[in-house]
Design an enzyme around this catalytic site. Structure first.
Site, PDB file in Angstrom:
ATOM      1  N   GLY A 226     -23.908  50.687   6.337  1.00 27.02           N
ATOM      2  CA  GLY A 226     -24.543  50.194   7.570  1.00 27.02           C
ATOM      3  C   GLY A 226     -25.298  51.258   8.330  1.00 27.02           C
TER       4      GLY A 226
ATOM      5  N   GLY B 170     -19.760  38.648  11.294  1.00 26.96           N
ATOM      6  CA  GLY B 170     -20.969  38.988  10.546  1.00 26.96           C
ATOM      7  C   GLY B 170     -20.829  40.218   9.673  1.00 26.96           C
TER       8      GLY B 170
ATOM      9  N   GLY C 150     -22.436  44.631  10.090  1.00 28.78           N
ATOM     10  CA  GLY C 150     -22.820  43.942  11.314  1.00 28.78           C
ATOM     11  C   GLY C 150     -24.313  44.063  11.558  1.00 28.78           C
TER      12      GLY C 150
ATOM     13  N   LYS D 235     -22.095  50.039  -3.789  1.00 33.31           N
ATOM     14  CA  LYS D 235     -22.468  51.178  -2.941  1.00 33.31           C
ATOM     15  C   LYS D 235     -22.094  52.501  -3.616  1.00 33.31           C
ATOM     16  CE  LYS D 235     -21.793  48.373   1.210  1.00 33.31           C
ATOM     17  NZ  LYS D 235     -20.781  47.907   2.182  1.00 33.31           N
TER      18      LYS D 235
HETATM   19  N1  HSE Z   1     -20.054  43.189   3.625  1.00 39.09           N
HETATM   20  C1  HSE Z   1     -20.341  44.546   3.867  1.00 39.09           C
HETATM   21  C2  HSE Z   1     -19.120  45.187   4.482  1.00 39.09           C
HETATM   22  C3  HSE Z   1     -21.525  44.663   4.778  1.00 39.09           C
HETATM   23  O1  HSE Z   1     -18.199  44.471   4.888  1.00 39.09           O
HETATM   24  O2  HSE Z   1     -19.062  46.395   4.551  1.00 39.09           O
HETATM   25  C4  HSE Z   1     -22.219  45.973   4.705  1.00 39.09           C
HETATM   26  O3  HSE Z   1     -22.688  46.262   3.436  1.00 39.09           O
END
Ligand code: HSE
Length: 447
Positions: free
Chosen positions: A150, A203, A319, A221
């Site tokens: 994020g 979210g 988010g 990731k």
């Molecule tokens: N679904 C992912 C998380 C969102 O919860 O980290 C960010 O990549």
């Protein structure tokens, strides 16, 4: 709220404007619209020219209505591919997610000589090598800071700030949803399903939250981190991955008694002889480690470099607003590149290396094991005897009674370092005896 029209009327040192087309206006997309409009003034100042959102595409008219209400001058489309054909778009932002359609969309944008910003870790982890090659061939930028952790600038830090160092290891909490669930279970005794629902409502979760709780999202990731940190070309399917679904509230309580927290970890370590230790799984982390205190939807990444030593980054990893800020940062970087006349600063994947991923059976680690056994004489001796037969030595142990089941007991223990294959062999031998009443829980310790 300040609109893009106001921005266009400002005076900037550079005459050109940079025009953005957004594909996909879900949780993150809506955050990008808000960021580009609300911060149009500072973005323009920092770029030296206006950065204008000219078009947004989404199949859901209700989402487009929200955009219209913010700025009636933005063109609204129901087909994302139309954005790639527009002459008035310089940068295409791909936020539709998924792989197949997103792949075609990014290719269409690059073939049309448009720069691309994406938050799509699944797409890049699976198809990144081909897409970066296409970007390079077309003289375009392909940026993806929002794909990993994020708002935390982990891509920039590894790709740019630490580019002069040899990275030894990257360990992190890189799925906010999993961390949120485990934190709620630990702090409030929340049930798994309720905590997941709350993460979805906030979210944080993917459209398909299975990817979050099974470790798939973190695996995507980690594949990107391994590419940047070690030049590894690794597919997510090659990374040993376990989710958090099997973590029981009892494990969280036992871990705490032993001085640990349970966190959803992703580990990337460069071992000797070009062997990489890559894995995603819940882990016991000592309470003395900063990662143990990264709570809720927060993400954190601990990087160990040969020259720089340890670095620790933490922040909101999921988010709308945090992720949108990373998208905006990429747009600004590309705008600066474009206005400087290029050449583009597309990062180069190193040529293929003969790197191997360590099989999880060869991992040397300490382990947390929780046995469900009959509460009878001789059981503890038999159990430690079987572990000893495989060369597994016990470090600490607690025993108590499982709620409800008369005549059964829980034995939770921490081992000294052992090879995982040996631990698994021993557990098979133990589970084939008459004294176990349920499968054994195994969670790796990372310290
Ligand atoms: N679904 C992912 C998380 C969102 O919860 O980290 C960010 O990549």
């Amino acid at each position: 709220m300040e609109s893009a029209t106001v921005t266009a009327s400002r005076r900037y040192p550079l005459e050109r404007e940079i025009r953005v087309g957004l594909c996909g206006c879900g949780v993150i997309g809506e955050g990008v619209v808000t960021t580009l409009l609300r911060h149009a003034d500072i973005i323009g100042e920092r770029v030296g020219a206006p950065v204008r959102l000219v078009a947004v595409a989404d199949k859901d008219p209700a989402r487009l209505d929200i955009v219209r209400a913010q700025d009636p001058n933005i063109a609204l489309l129901d087909d994302a591919f139309e954005i790639t054909k527009r002459d008035d778009v310089d940068i295409v932002v791909e936020l539709i997610g998924g792989i197949e359609v997103a792949d075609r969309l990014v290719r269409a944008a690059l073939d049309a000589k448009k720069h691309v910003v994406t938050a799509n870790k699944a797409l890049l982890a699976e198809r990144g090598a081909a897409l970066f090659a296409l970007a390079k061939a077309n003289g375009c930028d392909l940026y993806f800071e929002a794909a990993v952790a994020g708002a935390i600038p982990v891509i920039r830090v590894i790709r740019e700030s630490l580019a002069g160092d040899r990275i030894r290891s990257v360990r992190g909490i890189i799925n906010g949803t999993s961390n949120y669930i485990l934190s709620r279970m630990a702090n409030e005794g929340a049930a798994f399903a309720n905590a997941l629902k709350a993460a979805q409502e906030a979210g944080f979760a993917e459209a398909d939250p299975t990817l979050d709780v099974t470790g798939g999202d973190a695996g995507h990731k980690l594949a990107l981190i391994a590419a940047l940190a070690f030049g590894a070309r690794v597919l997510p399917s090659e990374i040993p991955t376990e989710g958090i679904e099997e973590v029981d509230p009892r494990d969280i309580q036992y871990a705490r008694k032993f001085g640990y927290a349970i966190r959803p970890l992703a580990v990337a370590e460069h071992l000797e002889d070009d062997v990489l230790d890559l894995r995603v799984h819940p882990a016991l982390v000592p309470l003395t480690d900063s990662l143990a205190h990264v709570d809720g939807a927060l993400n954190a990444v601990a990087i160990q470099g040969e020259m720089v030593g340890p670095s620790f980054l933490s922040g909101l990893g999921a988010g709308a607003s945090p992720t949108a800020t990373s998208v905006a940062g990429d747009i600004i970087d590309i705008a600066r590149n474009s206005l400087a006349g290029g050449p583009v600063r597309t990062w180069h994947l190193p040529s293929e290396r003969d790197q191997k991923i360590q099989p999880i059976a060869d991992l040397s680690s300490r382990y947390y094991l929780r046995f469900s056994v009959r509460d009878q004489s001789g059981v503890l001796a038999a159990l430690s005897g079987k572990l000893g037969d495989s060369g597994i030595s016990i470090d600490q142990l607690v025993q108590d009674h499982e709620g409800g089941d008369a005549g059964t007991a829980s034995i939770a223990l921490l081992t000294h370092h052992a090879r995982e294959g040996d631990v698994r062999d021993s557990l098979r031998a133990i589970e084939s005896t008459h004294f176990t009443t349920a499968p054994t829980q195994l969670i790796r310790i990372v310290e």
